[in-house]
Scaffold this active site. Structure first.
Site, PDB file in Angstrom:
ATOM      1  N   HIS A 180      -9.229 -40.728   0.926  1.00  0.00           N
ATOM      2  CA  HIS A 180      -8.383 -40.273  -0.180  1.00  0.00           C
ATOM      3  C   HIS A 180      -7.347 -39.325   0.410  1.00  0.00           C
ATOM      4  O   HIS A 180      -7.708 -38.350   1.065  1.00  0.00           O
ATOM      5  CB  HIS A 180      -9.266 -39.540  -1.203  1.00  0.00           C
ATOM      6  CG  HIS A 180      -8.538 -39.080  -2.430  1.00  0.00           C
ATOM      7  ND1 HIS A 180      -8.211 -39.930  -3.468  1.00  0.00           N
ATOM      8  CD2 HIS A 180      -8.082 -37.854  -2.796  1.00  0.00           C
ATOM      9  CE1 HIS A 180      -7.598 -39.252  -4.423  1.00  0.00           C
ATOM     10  NE2 HIS A 180      -7.496 -37.979  -4.041  1.00  0.00           N
ATOM     11  N   PHE A 220      -3.843 -21.571   1.480  1.00  0.00           N
ATOM     12  CA  PHE A 220      -4.646 -22.217   0.451  1.00  0.00           C
ATOM     13  C   PHE A 220      -6.097 -22.386   0.930  1.00  0.00           C
ATOM     14  O   PHE A 220      -7.044 -22.176   0.163  1.00  0.00           O
ATOM     15  CB  PHE A 220      -4.024 -23.567   0.074  1.00  0.00           C
ATOM     16  CG  PHE A 220      -4.713 -24.207  -1.091  1.00  0.00           C
ATOM     17  CD1 PHE A 220      -4.681 -23.612  -2.341  1.00  0.00           C
ATOM     18  CD2 PHE A 220      -5.423 -25.390  -0.934  1.00  0.00           C
ATOM     19  CE1 PHE A 220      -5.332 -24.178  -3.426  1.00  0.00           C
ATOM     20  CE2 PHE A 220      -6.084 -25.969  -2.010  1.00  0.00           C
ATOM     21  CZ  PHE A 220      -6.041 -25.363  -3.261  1.00  0.00           C
ATOM     22  N   GLU A 261      -3.421 -39.315  -3.876  1.00  0.00           N
ATOM     23  CA  GLU A 261      -3.393 -38.345  -4.977  1.00  0.00           C
ATOM     24  C   GLU A 261      -1.981 -37.783  -5.152  1.00  0.00           C
ATOM     25  O   GLU A 261      -1.331 -37.420  -4.177  1.00  0.00           O
ATOM     26  CB  GLU A 261      -4.382 -37.209  -4.687  1.00  0.00           C
ATOM     27  CG  GLU A 261      -4.456 -36.198  -5.814  1.00  0.00           C
ATOM     28  CD  GLU A 261      -5.578 -35.199  -5.605  1.00  0.00           C
ATOM     29  OE1 GLU A 261      -6.730 -35.612  -5.404  1.00  0.00           O
ATOM     30  OE2 GLU A 261      -5.282 -33.988  -5.668  1.00  0.00           O
ATOM     31  N   ASP A 290     -10.256 -24.669 -12.159  1.00  0.00           N
ATOM     32  CA  ASP A 290     -10.192 -23.236 -11.833  1.00  0.00           C
ATOM     33  C   ASP A 290      -9.588 -22.492 -13.013  1.00  0.00           C
ATOM     34  O   ASP A 290      -8.835 -23.067 -13.794  1.00  0.00           O
ATOM     35  CB  ASP A 290      -9.314 -23.025 -10.593  1.00  0.00           C
ATOM     36  CG  ASP A 290     -10.027 -23.480  -9.331  1.00  0.00           C
ATOM     37  OD1 ASP A 290     -11.192 -23.082  -9.147  1.00  0.00           O
ATOM     38  OD2 ASP A 290      -9.431 -24.239  -8.560  1.00  0.00           O
ATOM     39  N   SER A 311      -7.006 -44.302  -1.153  1.00  0.00           N
ATOM     40  CA  SER A 311      -6.467 -43.901  -2.455  1.00  0.00           C
ATOM     41  C   SER A 311      -5.512 -42.741  -2.194  1.00  0.00           C
ATOM     42  O   SER A 311      -5.623 -42.052  -1.177  1.00  0.00           O
ATOM     43  CB  SER A 311      -7.591 -43.510  -3.413  1.00  0.00           C
ATOM     44  OG  SER A 311      -8.482 -42.603  -2.795  1.00  0.00           O
TER      45      SER A 311
END
Ligand code: FAD
Length: 305
Positions: free
Chosen positions: A273, A223, A21, A113, A19
């Site tokens: 993913h 990140f 994103e 968040d 998949s």
């Protein structure tokens, strides 16, 4: 190095599902790039593609527009991400209904968040859903959707320990989650240990590894520090000195991600993913290596031979 691990195994592609994103674009230029990416990845026939939801629900319209375009203009099955940040229950319920009316059958349900960003203290809306598990319950109340939720192989930074973290995943499953997608990670042992912990806790849904091809190592390292994902020293070493050499950076990124995915395949993982960052090339190359190919490309290849 075992060269056979890196050769194409025709049997593998049939068993693997992927998949992709995407995030909703902000500008016309970003929109064009996203659609180039969607067009390039569509022939790989992913299980679904998901569209993220901005912090604090800030991309509600853009997420909806992107999901709608995928539904109407492609053969892909979209999954809409949703969060419960800063929203009352009735507002979240409205968004669920809006997606359901559009024909969306898959969701990725998240707490989210705070609008101030990852790491800021989270305060649930007083009249809202408090976490991912409550949002899953709300979705199930509207329809029999396919619902993915998050999982954290290195535990969520707000979880005091793994037991609390796994307990939250269990609550999401009990409320109707169909699969978990992990936060990105670079150490496959951490993923494997997490899956074992989940299984011991009686969680049997698929826990799909989230793979982040490293488009920009500096950004990924920053990140990762905020979301509690470990950047191993060997990874930093591989990208060392490549900040001003995008071509070599991209080649190394493809090799690193392929190595990670192939190792997971060896460990028996069948679903992946990809966090594409709205770029096709790395995800496409890695899919190619694991035997997921566009039939058009295969046909063109044999015609040329
Ligand atoms: P939860 O699973 O609800 O909670 C995470 C952890 O926090 C739990 O393990 C629990 O221990 C702790 N916790 C939760 N609630 C409380 C509480 N009230 N008090 C104390 N501890 C608590 N963010 C976006 O904004 N948009 C997106 O589209 C998006 N997509 C994502 C997709 C994936 C696959 C993943 C892994 C993450 C995504 N995120 C997204 C990021 C996510 O919103 C953040 O990681 C957020 O901090 C937690 O959301 P969650 O659903 O994982 O939270």
């Amino acid at each position: 190095m075992n060269q056979f691990r890196f050769s194409r195994r025709p049997d593998i592609g049939d068993k693997i599902r992927v998949s992709f994103e995407f995030f909703p674009p902000k500008t016309d230029e970003m929109e064009a790039r996203l659609w180039d990416t969607v067009t390039r990845l569509e022939p790989l026939k992913p299980n679904f593609v998901s569209v993220t939801y901005g912090a604090g629900g800030s991309t509600r319209e853009r997420t909806a527009r992107t999901v709608k375009r995928i539904l109407t203009e492609t053969s892909l099955t979209p999954a809409a991400h949703m969060t419960c940040v800063d929203a009352a229950r009735h507002e979240v319920d409205e968004v669920i209904q809006e997606f359901a009316d559009m024909g969306v059958t898959r969701f990725v349900a998240l707490r989210g968040d705070p609008a101030e960003g990852v790491g800021a203290a989270y305060r649930p809306h007083p009249g809202g859903y408090a976490n991912g598990a409550e949002l899953v319950g709300a979705l199930k109340g509207v329809g029999d959707f396919d619902i993915s939720v998050s999982a954290y192989p290195e535990k969520h930074p707000e979880s005091p320990d793994f037991a609390t973290d796994i307990d939250m995943l269990k609550r999401k499953v009990d409320n109707g989650a169909t699969r978990a997608i992990t936060q990105f990670f670079f150490d496959n042992d951490l993923y494997e240990r997490y899956v074992e912990r989940a299984r011991r806790a009686g969680i049997y849904i698929p826990i799909v590894p989230g793979i982040l091809p490293v488009h920009n190592f500096t950004q990924v390292a920053n990140f990762s520090a905020r979301c509690g994902a470990l950047v191993p020293a060997w990874l930093a070493e591989r990208f060392d000195g490549l900040q001003k050499d995008p071509q070599t950076h991209a080649l190394v990124a493809a090799a690193v991600a392929a190595e990670q995915v192939l190792d997971l395949v060896e460990r028996g993982v069948g679903d992946f993913h990809f966090y594409t960052m709205n770029r096709a090339d790395l995800a496409f190359a890695i899919c190619h290596m694991i035997g997921i190919r566009s039939h058009e490309a295969e046909a063109a290849g044999s015609a040329a031979a």
